[in-house]
Design a protein around this motif. Structure first.
Motif, PDB file in Angstrom:
ATOM      1  N   LEU A 170       0.839  -1.212   0.000  1.00 28.59           N
ATOM      2  CA  LEU A 170       0.000   0.000   0.000  1.00 28.59           C
ATOM      3  C   LEU A 170       0.870   1.258   0.000  1.00 28.59           C
ATOM      4  O   LEU A 170       1.827   1.341   0.762  1.00 28.59           O
ATOM      5  CB  LEU A 170      -0.925   0.008   1.220  1.00 28.59           C
ATOM      6  N   PRO A 171       0.518   2.245  -0.812  1.00 29.92           N
ATOM      7  CA  PRO A 171       1.271   3.505  -0.782  1.00 29.92           C
ATOM      8  C   PRO A 171       1.114   4.194   0.580  1.00 29.92           C
ATOM      9  O   PRO A 171       0.105   3.990   1.262  1.00 29.92           O
ATOM     10  CB  PRO A 171       0.632   4.339  -1.891  1.00 29.92           C
ATOM     11  N   PRO A 172       2.120   4.978   0.965  1.00 30.10           N
ATOM     12  CA  PRO A 172       2.091   5.618   2.297  1.00 30.10           C
ATOM     13  C   PRO A 172       0.828   6.448   2.566  1.00 30.10           C
ATOM     14  O   PRO A 172       0.378   6.543   3.693  1.00 30.10           O
ATOM     15  CB  PRO A 172       3.326   6.521   2.297  1.00 30.10           C
ATOM     16  N   ASP A 173       0.240   7.036   1.511  1.00 28.53           N
ATOM     17  CA  ASP A 173      -0.937   7.905   1.700  1.00 28.53           C
ATOM     18  C   ASP A 173      -2.259   7.160   1.479  1.00 28.53           C
ATOM     19  O   ASP A 173      -3.319   7.779   1.423  1.00 28.53           O
ATOM     20  CB  ASP A 173      -0.852   9.111   0.765  1.00 28.53           C
ATOM     21  N   SER A 174      -2.206   5.816   1.384  1.00 34.11           N
ATOM     22  CA  SER A 174      -3.428   5.041   1.132  1.00 34.11           C
ATOM     23  C   SER A 174      -4.391   5.113   2.310  1.00 34.11           C
ATOM     24  O   SER A 174      -3.988   4.917   3.459  1.00 34.11           O
ATOM     25  CB  SER A 174      -3.069   3.575   0.861  1.00 34.11           C
ATOM     26  N   PRO A 175      -5.688   5.359   2.017  1.00 34.02           N
ATOM     27  CA  PRO A 175      -6.678   5.382   3.100  1.00 34.02           C
ATOM     28  C   PRO A 175      -6.888   3.995   3.726  1.00 34.02           C
ATOM     29  O   PRO A 175      -7.426   3.890   4.820  1.00 34.02           O
ATOM     30  CB  PRO A 175      -7.955   5.886   2.416  1.00 34.02           C
ATOM     31  N   ASP A 176      -6.448   2.939   3.052  1.00 36.17           N
ATOM     32  CA  ASP A 176      -6.628   1.575   3.565  1.00 36.17           C
ATOM     33  C   ASP A 176      -5.598   1.196   4.635  1.00 36.17           C
ATOM     34  O   ASP A 176      -5.760   0.190   5.321  1.00 36.17           O
ATOM     35  CB  ASP A 176      -6.541   0.556   2.419  1.00 36.17           C
ATOM     36  N   ARG A 177      -4.545   1.985   4.771  1.00 30.34           N
ATOM     37  CA  ARG A 177      -3.463   1.620   5.705  1.00 30.34           C
ATOM     38  C   ARG A 177      -3.948   1.455   7.147  1.00 30.34           C
ATOM     39  O   ARG A 177      -3.545   0.525   7.819  1.00 30.34           O
ATOM     40  CB  ARG A 177      -2.325   2.631   5.650  1.00 30.34           C
ATOM     41  N   LYS A 178      -4.818   2.364   7.608  1.00 26.23           N
ATOM     42  CA  LYS A 178      -5.285   2.292   8.997  1.00 26.23           C
ATOM     43  C   LYS A 178      -6.059   1.003   9.238  1.00 26.23           C
ATOM     44  O   LYS A 178      -5.847   0.313  10.230  1.00 26.23           O
ATOM     45  CB  LYS A 178      -6.137   3.514   9.360  1.00 26.23           C
ATOM     46  N   GLU A 179      -6.956   0.661   8.309  1.00 26.11           N
ATOM     47  CA  GLU A 179      -7.739  -0.573   8.442  1.00 26.11           C
ATOM     48  C   GLU A 179      -6.819  -1.790   8.487  1.00 26.11           C
ATOM     49  O   GLU A 179      -6.999  -2.691   9.312  1.00 26.11           O
ATOM     50  CB  GLU A 179      -8.731  -0.705   7.270  1.00 26.11           C
ATOM     51  N   VAL A 180      -5.825  -1.818   7.612  1.00 25.44           N
ATOM     52  CA  VAL A 180      -4.901  -2.957   7.576  1.00 25.44           C
ATOM     53  C   VAL A 180      -4.077  -3.003   8.856  1.00 25.44           C
ATOM     54  O   VAL A 180      -3.848  -4.084   9.411  1.00 25.44           O
ATOM     55  CB  VAL A 180      -3.994  -2.911   6.317  1.00 25.44           C
ATOM     56  N   GLN A 181      -3.666  -1.830   9.352  1.00 20.07           N
ATOM     57  CA  GLN A 181      -2.914  -1.790  10.614  1.00 20.07           C
ATOM     58  C   GLN A 181      -3.772  -2.324  11.767  1.00 20.07           C
ATOM     59  O   GLN A 181      -3.291  -3.083  12.600  1.00 20.07           O
ATOM     60  CB  GLN A 181      -2.431  -0.364  10.909  1.00 20.07           C
ATOM     61  N   ASP A 182      -5.056  -1.960  11.783  1.00 21.57           N
ATOM     62  CA  ASP A 182      -5.983  -2.465  12.807  1.00 21.57           C
ATOM     63  C   ASP A 182      -6.108  -3.988  12.715  1.00 21.57           C
ATOM     64  O   ASP A 182      -6.110  -4.686  13.729  1.00 21.57           O
ATOM     65  CB  ASP A 182      -7.368  -1.825  12.678  1.00 21.57           C
ATOM     66  N   LEU A 183      -6.222  -4.504  11.491  1.00 22.20           N
ATOM     67  CA  LEU A 183      -6.309  -5.952  11.296  1.00 22.20           C
ATOM     68  C   LEU A 183      -5.020  -6.631  11.748  1.00 22.20           C
ATOM     69  O   LEU A 183      -5.066  -7.704  12.381  1.00 22.20           O
ATOM     70  CB  LEU A 183      -6.596  -6.288   9.819  1.00 22.20           C
ATOM     71  N   LEU A 184      -3.897  -6.007  11.447  1.00 23.80           N
ATOM     72  CA  LEU A 184      -2.603  -6.547  11.855  1.00 23.80           C
ATOM     73  C   LEU A 184      -2.521  -6.602  13.385  1.00 23.80           C
ATOM     74  O   LEU A 184      -2.108  -7.619  13.950  1.00 23.80           O
ATOM     75  CB  LEU A 184      -1.464  -5.688  11.286  1.00 23.80           C
ATOM     76  N   ASP A 185      -2.962  -5.536  14.041  1.00 20.00           N
ATOM     77  CA  ASP A 185      -2.963  -5.521  15.514  1.00 20.00           C
ATOM     78  C   ASP A 185      -3.859  -6.627  16.072  1.00 20.00           C
ATOM     79  O   ASP A 185      -3.498  -7.299  17.042  1.00 20.00           O
ATOM     80  CB  ASP A 185      -3.432  -4.152  16.045  1.00 20.00           C
ATOM     81  N   ARG A 186      -5.036  -6.821  15.436  1.00 16.06           N
ATOM     82  CA  ARG A 186      -5.942  -7.898  15.883  1.00 16.06           C
ATOM     83  C   ARG A 186      -5.302  -9.271  15.695  1.00 16.06           C
ATOM     84  O   ARG A 186      -5.477 -10.168  16.513  1.00 16.06           O
ATOM     85  CB  ARG A 186      -7.275  -7.836  15.131  1.00 16.06           C
ATOM     86  N   SER A 187      -4.558  -9.438  14.593  1.00 19.03           N
ATOM     87  CA  SER A 187      -3.924 -10.742  14.328  1.00 19.03           C
ATOM     88  C   SER A 187      -2.827 -11.035  15.352  1.00 19.03           C
ATOM     89  O   SER A 187      -2.507 -12.193  15.607  1.00 19.03           O
ATOM     90  CB  SER A 187      -3.374 -10.815  12.905  1.00 19.03           C
ATOM     91  N   ARG A 188      -2.285  -9.986  15.942  1.00 17.87           N
ATOM     92  CA  ARG A 188      -1.240 -10.164  16.954  1.00 17.87           C
ATOM     93  C   ARG A 188      -1.835 -10.378  18.344  1.00 17.87           C
ATOM     94  O   ARG A 188      -1.114 -10.559  19.311  1.00 17.87           O
ATOM     95  CB  ARG A 188      -0.312  -8.939  16.968  1.00 17.87           C
ATOM     96  N   GLY A 189      -3.176 -10.331  18.418  1.00 18.02           N
ATOM     97  CA  GLY A 189      -3.855 -10.607  19.685  1.00 18.02           C
ATOM     98  C   GLY A 189      -3.901  -9.398  20.570  1.00 18.02           C
ATOM     99  O   GLY A 189      -4.059  -9.433  21.750  1.00 18.02           O
TER     100      GLY A 189
END
Length: 189
Positions: A170-189
């Motif tokens: 994802l490009p640095p300015d992508s609006p999807d980055r926050k959602e993916v970061q949230d999913l990543l945090d959830r995957s880490r428990g």
């Protein structure tokens, strides 16, 4: 014709902005010129659903489901209409027809995969996201989707890998980055 494409696109923009009444007006204008395509009728149904008018939504979903698809988007809307009307079998059949109409269209495949994910048909969703990742290895949505399926199935470590891959793509300015970061945090428990 360019006029009905313009009206349809205008309706889509209003729908994204949650201005559902203006969207319905634009879609109605497009449908007059475009012989009531399933994509237009289904879009109107979705707007009525968002406005809480279940009766009108069902009426338009029914009309969309009975429509004759001309383009892959029409098949997708027919499928969504069948899902909304409680006929998942016909919905899946229509999704397959959309793919047959344009098998290499990654955006159609993404809509299909996302629809399967929303309908909790995780194996089909994963299959399509996986095919997308092979068709276009730089397409972040494929990895986000595979990660979401794995997260739902409880395979957090594998999900985390896909979310990390998506973040790299994802490009640095992508609006999807926050959602993916949230999913990543959830995957880490």
């Amino acid at each position: 014709a360019p006029a009905d494409i313009y009206a349809y696109n205008l309706g889509s923009i209003y729908r994204q902005k949650k201005e559902y009444r203006k969207a319905i007006e634009a879609f109605a204008s497009a449908s007059e010129r475009n012989d009531y395509s399933p994509a237009i009728l289904g879009s109107m149904a979705e707007c009525f659903k968002q406005l809480g008018d279940k009766k009108k939504a069902k009426e338009y979903y029914s009309a969309a489901a009975k429509g004759v698809p001309q383009k892959p988007e029409d098949y997708i809307m027919v499928a969504q209409s069948y899902f909304e009307l409680g006929d998942p079998e016909k919905g899946r059949e229509s999704l397959n027809k959309a793919l047959l109409a344009d098998p290499m269209n990654i955006y159609i495949r993404n809509i299909i995969a996302t629809t399967y994910l929303e309908k909790k048909n995780y194996n089909e969703a994963y299959k399509h996201f996986s095919i997308m990742s092979k068709m276009s290895p730089g397409y972040a949505a494929a990895y986000i989707g595979m990660g979401q399926v794995l997260l739902v199935k409880g395979n957090r470590q594998e999900a985390e890998k896909y979310f990390q891959k998506a973040l790299v793509l994802l490009p640095p300015d992508s609006p999807d980055r926050k959602e993916v970061q949230d999913l990543l945090d959830r995957s880490r428990g």
